[in-house]
Scaffold this motif. Structure first.
Motif, PDB file in Angstrom:
ATOM      1  N   GLU A 162       0.824  -1.213   0.000  1.00  0.00           N
ATOM      2  CA  GLU A 162       0.000   0.000   0.000  1.00  0.00           C
ATOM      3  C   GLU A 162       0.858   1.262   0.000  1.00  0.00           C
ATOM      4  O   GLU A 162       0.559   2.239  -0.697  1.00  0.00           O
ATOM      5  N   LEU A 163       1.935   1.249   0.777  1.00  0.00           N
ATOM      6  CA  LEU A 163       2.821   2.408   0.802  1.00  0.00           C
ATOM      7  C   LEU A 163       3.540   2.570  -0.537  1.00  0.00           C
ATOM      8  O   LEU A 163       3.683   3.693  -1.040  1.00  0.00           O
ATOM      9  N   ILE A 164       3.973   1.477  -1.110  1.00  0.00           N
ATOM     10  CA  ILE A 164       4.611   1.533  -2.424  1.00  0.00           C
ATOM     11  C   ILE A 164       3.664   2.166  -3.445  1.00  0.00           C
ATOM     12  O   ILE A 164       4.038   3.055  -4.209  1.00  0.00           O
ATOM     13  N   SER A 165       2.415   1.719  -3.445  1.00  0.00           N
ATOM     14  CA  SER A 165       1.414   2.245  -4.374  1.00  0.00           C
ATOM     15  C   SER A 165       1.164   3.731  -4.147  1.00  0.00           C
ATOM     16  O   SER A 165       0.981   4.495  -5.106  1.00  0.00           O
ATOM     17  N   GLU A 166       1.167   4.147  -2.891  1.00  0.00           N
ATOM     18  CA  GLU A 166       0.913   5.561  -2.576  1.00  0.00           C
ATOM     19  C   GLU A 166       2.034   6.451  -3.102  1.00  0.00           C
ATOM     20  O   GLU A 166       1.770   7.528  -3.666  1.00  0.00           O
ATOM     21  N   THR A 167       3.288   6.021  -2.938  1.00  0.00           N
ATOM     22  CA  THR A 167       4.382   6.844  -3.463  1.00  0.00           C
ATOM     23  C   THR A 167       4.323   6.910  -4.986  1.00  0.00           C
ATOM     24  O   THR A 167       4.607   7.958  -5.583  1.00  0.00           O
ATOM     25  N   THR A 182      11.951   5.581   3.071  1.00  0.00           N
ATOM     26  CA  THR A 182      11.765   4.987   1.748  1.00  0.00           C
ATOM     27  C   THR A 182      10.570   4.049   1.869  1.00  0.00           C
ATOM     28  O   THR A 182      10.240   3.635   2.986  1.00  0.00           O
ATOM     29  N   PRO A 183       9.878   3.767   0.758  1.00  0.00           N
ATOM     30  CA  PRO A 183      10.260   3.980  -0.633  1.00  0.00           C
ATOM     31  C   PRO A 183      10.127   5.430  -1.089  1.00  0.00           C
ATOM     32  O   PRO A 183       9.384   6.218  -0.508  1.00  0.00           O
ATOM     33  N   GLN A 184      10.885   5.728  -2.157  1.00  0.00           N
ATOM     34  CA  GLN A 184      10.823   7.018  -2.824  1.00  0.00           C
ATOM     35  C   GLN A 184      10.644   6.747  -4.307  1.00  0.00           C
ATOM     36  O   GLN A 184      11.452   6.034  -4.914  1.00  0.00           O
ATOM     37  N   ALA A 185       9.576   7.290  -4.881  1.00  0.00           N
ATOM     38  CA  ALA A 185       9.235   7.023  -6.282  1.00  0.00           C
ATOM     39  C   ALA A 185       9.447   8.277  -7.126  1.00  0.00           C
ATOM     40  O   ALA A 185       9.185   9.392  -6.671  1.00  0.00           O
ATOM     41  N   PHE A 186       9.923   8.068  -8.359  1.00  0.00           N
ATOM     42  CA  PHE A 186      10.246   9.192  -9.232  1.00  0.00           C
ATOM     43  C   PHE A 186       9.935   8.860 -10.681  1.00  0.00           C
ATOM     44  O   PHE A 186       9.981   7.692 -11.091  1.00  0.00           O
ATOM     45  N   GLU A 187       9.673   9.917 -11.460  1.00  0.00           N
ATOM     46  CA  GLU A 187       9.728   9.762 -12.908  1.00  0.00           C
ATOM     47  C   GLU A 187      11.178   9.437 -13.256  1.00  0.00           C
ATOM     48  O   GLU A 187      12.102  10.105 -12.797  1.00  0.00           O
ATOM     49  N   THR A 188      11.372   8.421 -14.053  1.00  0.00           N
ATOM     50  CA  THR A 188      12.728   7.957 -14.342  1.00  0.00           C
ATOM     51  C   THR A 188      13.602   9.046 -14.946  1.00  0.00           C
ATOM     52  O   THR A 188      14.760   9.217 -14.544  1.00  0.00           O
ATOM     53  N   ASP A 189      13.079   9.796 -15.905  1.00  0.00           N
ATOM     54  CA  ASP A 189      13.889  10.821 -16.570  1.00  0.00           C
ATOM     55  C   ASP A 189      14.395  11.862 -15.583  1.00  0.00           C
ATOM     56  O   ASP A 189      15.540  12.325 -15.681  1.00  0.00           O
ATOM     57  N   ARG A 190      13.553  12.240 -14.630  1.00  0.00           N
ATOM     58  CA  ARG A 190      13.971  13.240 -13.636  1.00  0.00           C
ATOM     59  C   ARG A 190      15.089  12.711 -12.750  1.00  0.00           C
ATOM     60  O   ARG A 190      16.063  13.406 -12.455  1.00  0.00           O
ATOM     61  N   LEU A 191      14.924  11.481 -12.311  1.00  0.00           N
ATOM     62  CA  LEU A 191      15.928  10.904 -11.416  1.00  0.00           C
ATOM     63  C   LEU A 191      17.246  10.696 -12.154  1.00  0.00           C
ATOM     64  O   LEU A 191      18.323  10.987 -11.621  1.00  0.00           O
ATOM     65  N   TRP A 204       2.909   9.269   5.634  1.00  0.00           N
ATOM     66  CA  TRP A 204       2.629   7.875   5.968  1.00  0.00           C
ATOM     67  C   TRP A 204       2.826   7.695   7.464  1.00  0.00           C
ATOM     68  O   TRP A 204       3.923   7.852   7.977  1.00  0.00           O
ATOM     69  N   ASP A 205       1.736   7.406   8.171  1.00  0.00           N
ATOM     70  CA  ASP A 205       1.785   7.349   9.626  1.00  0.00           C
ATOM     71  C   ASP A 205       2.009   5.946  10.187  1.00  0.00           C
ATOM     72  O   ASP A 205       2.308   5.792  11.369  1.00  0.00           O
ATOM     73  N   ALA A 206       1.856   4.913   9.365  1.00  0.00           N
ATOM     74  CA  ALA A 206       2.106   3.547   9.845  1.00  0.00           C
ATOM     75  C   ALA A 206       3.597   3.370  10.116  1.00  0.00           C
ATOM     76  O   ALA A 206       4.437   3.964   9.438  1.00  0.00           O
ATOM     77  N   PRO A 207       3.961   2.547  11.102  1.00  0.00           N
ATOM     78  CA  PRO A 207       5.388   2.349  11.426  1.00  0.00           C
ATOM     79  C   PRO A 207       6.179   1.798  10.238  1.00  0.00           C
ATOM     80  O   PRO A 207       5.772   0.830   9.608  1.00  0.00           O
ATOM     81  N   ASN A 208       7.305   2.443   9.961  1.00  0.00           N
ATOM     82  CA  ASN A 208       8.163   2.035   8.850  1.00  0.00           C
ATOM     83  C   ASN A 208       9.624   2.264   9.262  1.00  0.00           C
ATOM     84  O   ASN A 208      10.360   2.995   8.604  1.00  0.00           O
TER      85      ASN A 208
END
Length: 227
Positions: free
Chosen positions: A113-118, A161-170, A204-208
């Motif tokens: 769920e966190l992956i999807s949110e990022t 983390t996770p941290q998600a990006f448009e590939t070209d920007r990263l 994201w408030d769930a423990p990570n």
């Protein structure tokens, strides 16, 4: 196409001399296996690149078979610095990878769920960085442990983390600092910041938590049992 990069090649010096924290046991499986399975279960992820230390290549291939990580397309040796490991993984990206999600394997409580949110934020804004608001009062201190200032905590966020990006920007940001051997980046959002962009935080408030000491293993185990 969405590619995940999972980093499991750090030295983990605070865990103890010669300890590879990402391959320590956490409940019934190694620390890194929890992250691999979370990304395997996330429907938006198409493939996974895993970075490990050279001496863990065989163990990593064994984990892929043991836990059925079908999306794991590359297992590569990481670099001396975190940013070197990410850069090595970025060189393995398919031309079709429009988005990339980077995660530290030392955060085993990550969820699909966190992956999807990022990723949702990356698709809308170009970046999505997991973070939680700081609840403690923060002090800056100088020599002798003397307090110098108290920042306004309402503006402070603990980045994860996770941290998600448009590939070209990263890719553009990493290429800008490819020859800089002195500058250290502790996360990928910082690379974008240095390149003049403002990454978007995802609350994201769930423990990570991140595993850095032996006590963190106990805490993570308790969280995973509750989930």
């Amino acid at each position: 196409m969405v590619t995940a990069i999972i980093l499991a090649s750090g030295k983990g010096t605070r865990m103890g001399q010669g300890v590879d924290k990402c391959f320590l046991s956490l409940g019934p499986k190694p620390v890194v296996a929890w992250s691999l399975q979370a990304f395997e279960k996330c429907r938006e992820i198409d493939n996974i690149i895993l970075t490990v230390r050279k001496e863990q290549l065989v163990a990593a291939r064994g984990l892929q078979m043991m836990f059925g990580i079908s999306k794991l397309s590359h297992i590569i040796v990481g670099g001396l610095r975190r940013q070197d490991s990410v850069a090595a993984a970025l060189r393995e990206l398919s031309m079709e990878a429009r988005y990339v999600v980077i995660h530290d394997a030392a955060r085993p409580c990550v969820s699909p769920e966190l992956i999807s949110e990022t990723l949702k934020y990356a698709r809308r804004f170009g970046s999505g960085v997991a973070a939680s608001p700081v609840v403690d009062t923060i002090k800056t201190a100088g020599k002798g442990m003397l307090v110098e200032s108290t920042p306004d905590r309402s503006t402070l966020w603990a980045v994860q983390t996770p941290q998600a990006f448009e590939t070209d920007r990263l890719l553009a940001a990493y290429q800008r600092f490819a020859e800089d051997k002195k500058r250290m980046f502790t996360d990928d959002a910082a690379v974008l910041e240095a390149a003049g962009e403002a990454p978007r935080l995802v609350r994201w408030d769930a423990p990570n938590p991140k595993i850095t000491t032996p006590m963190d293993l106990t805490i993570a185990a308790a969280i995973l049992r509750l989930n």
